[in-house]
Design a protein around this motif. Structure first.
Motif, PDB file in Angstrom:
ATOM      1  N   SER A   1     -22.034-133.185 -31.889  1.00 32.98           N
ATOM      2  CA  SER A   1     -20.847-133.155 -32.659  1.00 32.98           C
ATOM      3  C   SER A   1     -19.800-134.301 -32.880  1.00 32.98           C
ATOM      4  CB  SER A   1     -19.885-131.814 -32.188  1.00 32.98           C
ATOM      5  OG  SER A   1     -19.223-132.238 -30.996  1.00 32.98           O
ATOM      6  N   GLY A   2     -19.125-134.003 -33.781  1.00 32.31           N
ATOM      7  CA  GLY A   2     -18.536-135.162 -33.958  1.00 32.31           C
ATOM      8  C   GLY A   2     -17.012-135.256 -32.919  1.00 32.31           C
ATOM      9  N   THR A   3     -16.932-134.335 -32.469  1.00 32.79           N
ATOM     10  CA  THR A   3     -15.846-134.338 -31.137  1.00 32.79           C
ATOM     11  C   THR A   3     -16.322-134.979 -29.832  1.00 32.79           C
ATOM     12  OG1 THR A   3     -14.999-132.168 -32.118  1.00 32.79           O
ATOM     13  CG2 THR A   3     -14.740-132.794 -29.635  1.00 32.79           C
TER      14      THR A   3
ATOM     15  N   THR B   1     -16.502-138.727 -30.631  1.00 33.43           N
ATOM     16  CA  THR B   1     -15.196-139.852 -30.667  1.00 33.43           C
ATOM     17  C   THR B   1     -14.896-139.694 -29.072  1.00 33.43           C
ATOM     18  OG1 THR B   1     -13.875-137.816 -31.016  1.00 33.43           O
ATOM     19  CG2 THR B   1     -14.506-139.285 -32.921  1.00 33.43           C
TER      20      THR B   1
ATOM     21  N   PHE C   1      -7.872-137.010 -37.760  1.00 39.07           N
ATOM     22  CA  PHE C   1      -8.483-135.972 -36.727  1.00 39.07           C
ATOM     23  C   PHE C   1      -9.738-136.452 -36.551  1.00 39.07           C
ATOM     24  CE2 PHE C   1     -10.999-132.367 -36.288  1.00 39.07           C
ATOM     25  CZ  PHE C   1     -10.440-131.647 -35.256  1.00 39.07           C
ATOM     26  N   HIS C   2      -9.708-136.532 -34.964  1.00 40.45           N
ATOM     27  CA  HIS C   2     -10.784-137.154 -34.493  1.00 40.45           C
ATOM     28  C   HIS C   2     -11.762-136.114 -33.309  1.00 40.45           C
ATOM     29  CE1 HIS C   2      -9.578-140.797 -35.935  1.00 40.45           C
ATOM     30  NE2 HIS C   2      -8.339-140.656 -35.461  1.00 40.45           N
ATOM     31  N   GLY C   3     -11.602-134.760 -34.077  1.00 45.72           N
ATOM     32  CA  GLY C   3     -12.060-133.830 -33.144  1.00 45.72           C
ATOM     33  C   GLY C   3     -11.175-133.094 -32.239  1.00 45.72           C
TER      34      GLY C   3
ATOM     35  N   GLU D   1      -9.934-143.104 -38.957  1.00 46.76           N
ATOM     36  CA  GLU D   1     -10.806-142.863 -40.074  1.00 46.76           C
ATOM     37  C   GLU D   1     -10.626-143.761 -41.170  1.00 46.76           C
ATOM     38  OE1 GLU D   1     -10.238-138.719 -41.338  1.00 46.76           O
ATOM     39  OE2 GLU D   1      -8.924-138.404 -39.920  1.00 46.76           O
TER      40      GLU D   1
ATOM     41  N   ASP E   1     -14.089-144.127 -36.951  1.00 47.35           N
ATOM     42  CA  ASP E   1     -14.496-142.730 -36.971  1.00 47.35           C
ATOM     43  C   ASP E   1     -14.914-142.311 -38.295  1.00 47.35           C
ATOM     44  OD1 ASP E   1     -14.937-140.109 -36.839  1.00 47.35           O
ATOM     45  OD2 ASP E   1     -13.119-139.406 -36.022  1.00 47.35           O
TER      46      ASP E   1
ATOM     47  N   ILE F   1     -16.855-138.367 -41.371  1.00 48.24           N
ATOM     48  CA  ILE F   1     -16.809-137.982 -42.628  1.00 48.24           C
ATOM     49  C   ILE F   1     -17.265-139.188 -43.470  1.00 48.24           C
ATOM     50  CG2 ILE F   1     -15.352-137.629 -44.768  1.00 48.24           C
ATOM     51  CD1 ILE F   1     -13.616-135.822 -42.986  1.00 48.24           C
TER      52      ILE F   1
ATOM     53  N   LYS G   1     -21.905-135.242 -39.122  1.00 50.68           N
ATOM     54  CA  LYS G   1     -21.891-134.435 -40.623  1.00 50.68           C
ATOM     55  C   LYS G   1     -22.859-134.828 -41.391  1.00 50.68           C
ATOM     56  CE  LYS G   1     -17.093-133.177 -40.379  1.00 50.68           C
ATOM     57  NZ  LYS G   1     -15.984-132.180 -40.953  1.00 50.68           N
TER      58      LYS G   1
HETATM   59  C1  LIG Z   1     -13.096-137.685 -38.720  1.00 48.70           C
HETATM   60  C2  LIG Z   1     -13.604-136.662 -38.164  1.00 48.70           C
HETATM   61  N1  LIG Z   1     -13.756-136.972 -36.728  1.00 48.70           N
HETATM   62  C3  LIG Z   1     -14.307-135.921 -35.739  1.00 48.70           C
HETATM   63  C4  LIG Z   1     -14.621-134.855 -36.090  1.00 48.70           C
HETATM   64  C5  LIG Z   1     -15.023-133.695 -35.324  1.00 48.70           C
HETATM   65  O1  LIG Z   1     -16.521-133.297 -35.552  1.00 48.70           O
HETATM   66  P1  LIG Z   1     -16.911-131.993 -35.215  1.00 48.70           P
HETATM   67  O2  LIG Z   1     -16.171-130.966 -35.926  1.00 48.70           O
HETATM   68  O3  LIG Z   1     -18.359-132.222 -35.704  1.00 48.70           O
HETATM   69  O4  LIG Z   1     -16.821-131.776 -33.763  1.00 48.70           O
HETATM   70  C6  LIG Z   1     -14.292-134.554 -37.504  1.00 48.70           C
HETATM   71  C7  LIG Z   1     -14.463-132.898 -38.189  1.00 48.70           C
HETATM   72  O5  LIG Z   1     -13.904-132.636 -39.217  1.00 48.70           O
HETATM   73  C8  LIG Z   1     -13.734-135.324 -38.367  1.00 48.70           C
HETATM   74  O6  LIG Z   1     -13.477-135.286 -39.726  1.00 48.70           O
END
Ligand SMILES: Cc1ncc(COP(=O)(O)O)c(C=O)c1O
Length: 438
Positions: A118-120, A123, A146-148, A208, A241, A244, A269
């Motif tokens: 996952s993105g969370t 990052t 937002f970075h998770g 971002e 990041d 997106i 994503k």
């Molecule tokens: C820029 C950005 N980084 C990290 C995340 C976290 O990703 P995830 O929801 O896959 O954990 C998101 C989620 O929307 C995001 O938009």
């Protein structure tokens, strides 16, 4: 266009049931909206089909994960071939190497990478590696970025955190975030002042490159290149990041679009074509500090599992083969929707700012340009809600909050756009009837 059945009783019942066993009735806060979200039966291409028999043209696209629409047949075929061969091995596969090789070919800063789910995770680990590499503690993030949902970045965060009024979450000890410096986006002055003052203690700047979690906010001219220059000067790891923007602004993401090479990038994503996979990568000198070759620990049972990796590999193949037709067409379509929103807002005498880039677009209900979190928050949320609900009534689903972005996919057709523009007309009329919220 098929309009939603105005009675969505089944969704209502399901939401009541869900709330009893799932906090707030949803497994991610952004999915909840008033009075209740619709529940999905199935999806295909540009459409979501609700449990009450209604159809929606989808511009949420799983919050930007589905660049090629729902249930893409190439991705599905690849996964179907993999399933009988096993879904998780716990030992390496050649596919993981091929996958990493392909990403490092298309993603400018990525010499080495690790795959996660996952993105969370991406990052969180990228920041740990940056801290391990530099031996420094502090990080910079930007307001509304937002970075998770992990501790050190859940400070003045966008997306659901802003929508639900908890940009800084409970449950995170102050000690955990005391090394997180939060700056306004698009302000070279704030950046310069902070970096000149404490740059030698800052491990990383995470950004971002195009903000997609505070509505859609574009970088001002030269802002990202200034960020690159300053971080390089002070030995700070610059992390784009691109959860997106990766594979969305271009095959090489924002790095390719703006021709800027950060030290590290996070990807997710779009990459998975609807399957859970993400990655973080960057310069070899930084990435080789990860265990077992280095002393920064990072691990994951499901990381690089063959199902998600197969799906992602299929996505990469398609994007590499068709990038010359895919990206210009998406940009043209988002331009068309943006123009329609601008013209219709003016026809209905609604103050609005509309932004687009590549396959992303968003409207803010304000007379002032939006360039950071503070200016984004000037948008009239009541007007946004009226706009959102009228669109839903017309069979168009966009992310239900102002602090999100709308996404086009390759599955959206000319007819979809035409019908969406007539829905915009009605939705902006609805917004025009709302008095500005206090
Ligand atoms: C820029 C950005 N980084 C990290 C995340 C976290 O990703 P995830 O929801 O896959 O954990 C998101 C989620 O929307 C995001 O938009």
């Amino acid at each position: 266009m098929a309009k939603p059945n105005l009675s969505t009783n089944k969704s209502k019942e399901l939401f009541e049931r869900a709330k009893k066993v799932i906090p707030g009735g949803v497994n991610s806060p952004v999915r909840a909206f008033e009075p209740y979200p619709f529940f999905v039966n199935h999806a295909k291409g540009s459409k979501l089909y609700g449990v009450d028999g209604e159809t929606y043209t989808d511009y949420c696209m799983a919050y930007g994960a589905l660049l090629m629409g729902h249930a893409n047949s190439d991705v599905r075929r690849a996964v179907e071939e993999q399933l009988p061969k096993g879904t998780l091995y716990g030992v390496p596969t050649e596919l993981e190497i091929k996958f990493a090789e392909q990403i490092s070919k298309v993603s400018p800063c990525v010499e080495m990478l690790r795959v996660v789910n996952s993105g969370t995770e991406a990052t969180m680990h990228a920041l740990r590696v940056a801290r391990g590499f530099t031996g420094r503690k502090k990080i910079i993030k930007f307001e509304g970025g937002f970075h998770g949902a992990h501790d050190s970045v859940l400070v003045k965060a966008g997306s659901g955190a802003t929508t639900f009024g908890t940009p800084t979450s409970l449950g995170i000890p102050g000690e955990t975030t005391q090394n997180t410096i939060v700056l306004p986006y698009n302000s070279p002055e704030a950046l310069e002042e902070t970096v000149k003052r404490e740059g030698n203690e800052i491990a990383a700047v995470i950004v971002e490159p195009v903000m997609g979690n505070a509505g859609l906010i574009l970088p001002k001219n030269e802002y990202l290149s200034y960020l690159r220059k300053l971080t390089k000067e002070y030995g700070i790891v610059l992390i784009f990041d691109e959860i997106i923007t990766g594979f969305r602004l271009a095959l090489g993401g924002a790095q390719e679009h703006y021709n800027i090479k950060p030290d590290m990038a996070t990807l997710g994503k779009v990459l998975g074509g609807g399957f859970p996979i993400a990655a973080f990568g960057g310069r070899k000198e930084i990435m080789q500090n990860i265990s077992p070759s280095g002393k920064v620990y990072q691990a994951g049972t499901f990381s690089g599992n063959p199902v998600s990796a197969t799906a992602a590999y299929a996505v990469l193949q398609i994007l590499r083969q068709k990038k010359k037709e895919i990206y210009p067409k998406l940009e043209k379509n988002s331009q068309e929707l943006k123009k329609a929103l601008v013209d219709l807002a003016s026809n209905h005498h609604v103050d609005a700012q509309v932004y687009n880039i590549a396959s992303m677009f968003q409207i803010f209900f304000t007379s002032q340009p939006v360039y950071d979190y503070t200016s984004a928050k000037l948008s009239d949320i009541k007007k946004f809600q009226a706009y959102f609900h009228e669109l839903l009534k017309q069979g168009v689903f966009i992310p239900p909050a102002q602090f999100e972005t709308c996404f086009l996919s390759t599955a959206h057709t000319e007819d979809d756009l035409k019908n969406t523009i007539s829905a915009f007309d009605k939705a902006l009329h609805a917004a025009s009837t709302v008095n500005r919220s206090a």
